[in-house]
Design an enzyme around this catalytic site. Structure first.
Site, short mmCIF file in Angstrom:
data_model
loop_
_atom_site.label_atom_id
_atom_site.label_comp_id
_atom_site.label_asym_id
_atom_site.label_seq_id
_atom_site.Cartn_x
_atom_site.Cartn_y
_atom_site.Cartn_z
N SER A 145 52.73 14.78 8.12
CA SER A 145 53.30 14.28 6.87
C SER A 145 52.47 12.88 6.63
O SER A 145 52.02 12.26 7.62
CB SER A 145 54.55 13.93 6.80
OG SER A 145 55.11 12.80 5.78
N TYR A 159 61.86 9.63 10.95
CA TYR A 159 60.84 10.74 10.29
C TYR A 159 59.40 10.48 10.71
O TYR A 159 58.81 11.29 11.03
CB TYR A 159 61.25 10.90 9.00
CG TYR A 159 60.43 11.78 8.21
CD1 TYR A 159 60.58 13.04 8.32
CD2 TYR A 159 59.06 11.49 7.31
CE1 TYR A 159 59.69 14.50 7.82
CE2 TYR A 159 58.48 12.51 6.69
CZ TYR A 159 58.89 14.04 6.86
OH TYR A 159 57.96 14.73 6.20
N1 LIG Z 1 58.51 18.16 0.52
C1 LIG Z 1 57.67 17.04 0.69
O1 LIG Z 1 57.43 16.10 -0.03
C2 LIG Z 1 57.04 16.87 2.37
C3 LIG Z 1 56.14 15.93 2.43
C4 LIG Z 1 55.49 15.84 3.76
C5 LIG Z 1 55.67 16.74 4.97
N2 LIG Z 1 56.80 17.76 4.37
C6 LIG Z 1 57.08 18.62 5.36
O2 LIG Z 1 56.83 19.96 5.17
C7 LIG Z 1 57.80 20.77 5.54
C8 LIG Z 1 58.66 21.67 4.73
O3 LIG Z 1 59.20 20.47 3.75
P1 LIG Z 1 60.21 21.02 2.72
O4 LIG Z 1 59.87 20.02 1.44
O5 LIG Z 1 60.01 22.49 2.34
O6 LIG Z 1 61.60 20.63 3.24
P2 LIG Z 1 62.85 21.57 3.26
O7 LIG Z 1 63.90 20.85 3.95
O8 LIG Z 1 63.16 22.28 2.00
O9 LIG Z 1 62.75 22.97 4.33
C9 LIG Z 1 62.57 22.70 5.82
C10 LIG Z 1 63.25 23.99 6.03
O10 LIG Z 1 63.07 24.06 7.64
C11 LIG Z 1 64.22 24.51 8.11
N3 LIG Z 1 64.69 23.95 9.53
C12 LIG Z 1 64.81 22.50 9.91
N4 LIG Z 1 65.24 22.67 11.00
C13 LIG Z 1 65.18 23.88 11.62
C14 LIG Z 1 65.22 24.38 12.90
N5 LIG Z 1 65.63 23.58 13.92
N6 LIG Z 1 65.04 25.83 13.10
C15 LIG Z 1 64.76 26.46 12.08
N7 LIG Z 1 64.58 26.15 10.80
C16 LIG Z 1 64.80 24.57 10.65
C17 LIG Z 1 65.55 23.93 7.04
O11 LIG Z 1 66.74 24.75 7.24
C18 LIG Z 1 64.68 24.12 5.73
O12 LIG Z 1 65.01 25.45 5.37
C19 LIG Z 1 58.61 20.17 6.66
O13 LIG Z 1 58.12 20.10 7.85
C20 LIG Z 1 58.48 18.43 5.94
O14 LIG Z 1 58.63 17.63 6.77
C21 LIG Z 1 57.25 17.69 3.31
#
Ligand SMILES: NC(=O)c1ccc[n+]([C@@H]2O[C@H](COP(=O)([O-])OP(=O)(O)OC[C@H]3O[C@@H](n4cnc5c(N)ncnc54)[C@H](O)[C@@H]3O)[C@@H](O)[C@H]2O)c1
Length: 251
Positions: A145, A159
Site C-alpha cells: 500500500s 497498517y
Molecule cells: N482499498 C484501498 O484503497 C486499498 C489501498 C491500498 C491497499 N489495499 C490493499 O488491497 C487489499 C484488498 O483491499 P480491499 O479494499 O479489497 O479490502 P477489503 O477489506 O474489501 O478486502 C479484504 C479481504 O481480505 C479478507 N481477509 C482479511 N483477513 C483475512 C484472513 N486472515 N484470511 C483470509 N481472508 C482475510 C477479508 O475478509 C476481506 O474480504 C488489501 O490487502 C488492502 O490492504 C487497499
C-alpha cells in the site's frame, strides 16, 4: 475489461477473494483464462463468488479459512493441486485496514493488523513457493500500500507498519526464489474505491481522490490489471518489484 487469455491454463490461488478489490481480481483473472482457487473468511461470500464464476463457465473452487493459519493454507493448497492442478500463481490480497490514532492502537489491534496483512502473505508464500521452486515456475503478487511506502496519511501506523513489512517480505523472498525462476512482486495501491471507503461521504471520497494526479479514486479493475501483468509472462523479467498503482499520489 476484455478477455485477454494472458493467464490461459494457469492455476492461481487468490486470498481476500471476496473483498472489494479481490472480487474484481477474481473476475478479471478468470476472464484472462486462469483456474481459480478462492479463499476468504466468510463461507457464504466465498461460496457465492465461486458459484457465480462456475455458472459463467469459469473453473473455480473456493473455501473459507484464515489464510494466516498455515495448516489451513496447506490443506487448501493440497486441495487446489488435486482439483485444479499445480499452482502457478498466488495473489495474497487478504488485508485489513483500521484508521486509529497511534496512542489508541491496542495490542489486539496491532496483532490483527500484522496477522491479516503480513502473516497471510507470509504463510501463503511458505505454503506455495517451495512447490513453485521445484517446478521452476511461478509468480506471486503480494499486497502492499502507499501507506507502507510513505506512511499512512490518515492515522494508522499499525497498517503502514504491516504493509511496509509486506514490502520487506516481497523483496527478500524475490532474492531467494528468483534464481529458481519464481518471481515475487507486490502491487502497491493508492486510494481505491471499494467497500473500505464505502462508509465515506461523496465529499470525503472526493477529498481522498484529489490527492492523486488524476483527481479521482482508483478502480478495483486497475489493480486487477496489475495482477494480470505480474502473473503473466509479460513480466517475465520483473521480480522484487513494488508496482505502484496509485494515480501518481506517490512519485
Ligand atoms: N482499498 C484501498 O484503497 C486499498 C489501498 C491500498 C491497499 N489495499 C490493499 O488491497 C487489499 C484488498 O483491499 P480491499 O479494499 O479489497 O479490502 P477489503 O477489506 O474489501 O478486502 C479484504 C479481504 O481480505 C479478507 N481477509 C482479511 N483477513 C483475512 C484472513 N486472515 N484470511 C483470509 N481472508 C482475510 C477479508 O475478509 C476481506 O474480504 C488489501 O490487502 C488492502 O490492504 C487497499
Amino acid at each position: 475489461m476484455n478477455d485477454t487469455h494472458l493467464l490461459e491454463g494457469m492455476t492461481v490461488i487468490l486470498t481476500g477473494a471476496t473483498g472489494g478489490i479481490g472480487r474484481r481480481i477474481a473476475s478479471v483473472l478468470a476472464d484472462s483464462g486462469a483456474r481459480l482457487a478462492l479463499a476468504d473468511l466468510e463461507r457464504d461470500a466465498v461460496e457465492e463468488l465461486t458459484e457465480e464464476l462456475t455458472a459463467a463457465g469459469r473453473s473455480a473452487i473456493g473455501d473459507a479459512f484464515d489464510a494466516a493459519k498455515s495448516d489451513d493454507f496447506d490443506a487448501f493448497h493440497r486441495r487446489t493441486r488435486n482439483e485444479l492442478g499445480e499452482v502457478d500463481g498466488l495473489v495474497n490480497c487478504a488485508g485489513h485496514w483500521q484508521p486509529k490514532p497511534f496512542a489508541e492502537i491496542s495490542p489486539h489491534d496491532l496483532t490483527r493488523m500484522m496477522t491479516d496483512n503480513l502473516t497471510t502473505a507470509f504463510v501463503g508464500c511458505q505454503s506455495v513457493v517451495p512447490a513453485m521452486i521445484v517446478r521452476r515456475r511461478g509468480s506471486v503478487v503480494n499486497f502492499a500500500s502507499t501507506a507502507g511506502e510513505y506512511g499512512s496519511i490518515t492515522p494508522g501506523a499499525h497498517y503502514a507498519a504491516a504493509k511496509g513489512a509486506v514490502i520487506g517480505l516481497t523483496k527478500s523472498l524475490a532474492r531467494e526464489a528468483s534464481p529458481h525462476n519464481v518471481r515475487i512482486n507486490a502491487v502497491s495501491p493508492g486510494p481505491i474505491d471499494t467497500f473500505a471507503l464505502g462508509a465515506a461521504t461523496p465529499q470525503q471520497k472526493a477529498d481522498v481522490g484529489a490527492r492523486t494526479l488524476f483527481g479521482r479514486l482508483g478502480e478495483p479493475d486497475e489493480i486487477a490489471a496489475g495482477c494480470v501483468y505480474l502473473l503473466s509472462s509479460m513480466s517475465s523479467f520483473v521480480t522484487g518489484h513494488i508496482l505502484r498503482i496509485n494515480g501518481g499520489s506517490l512519485l
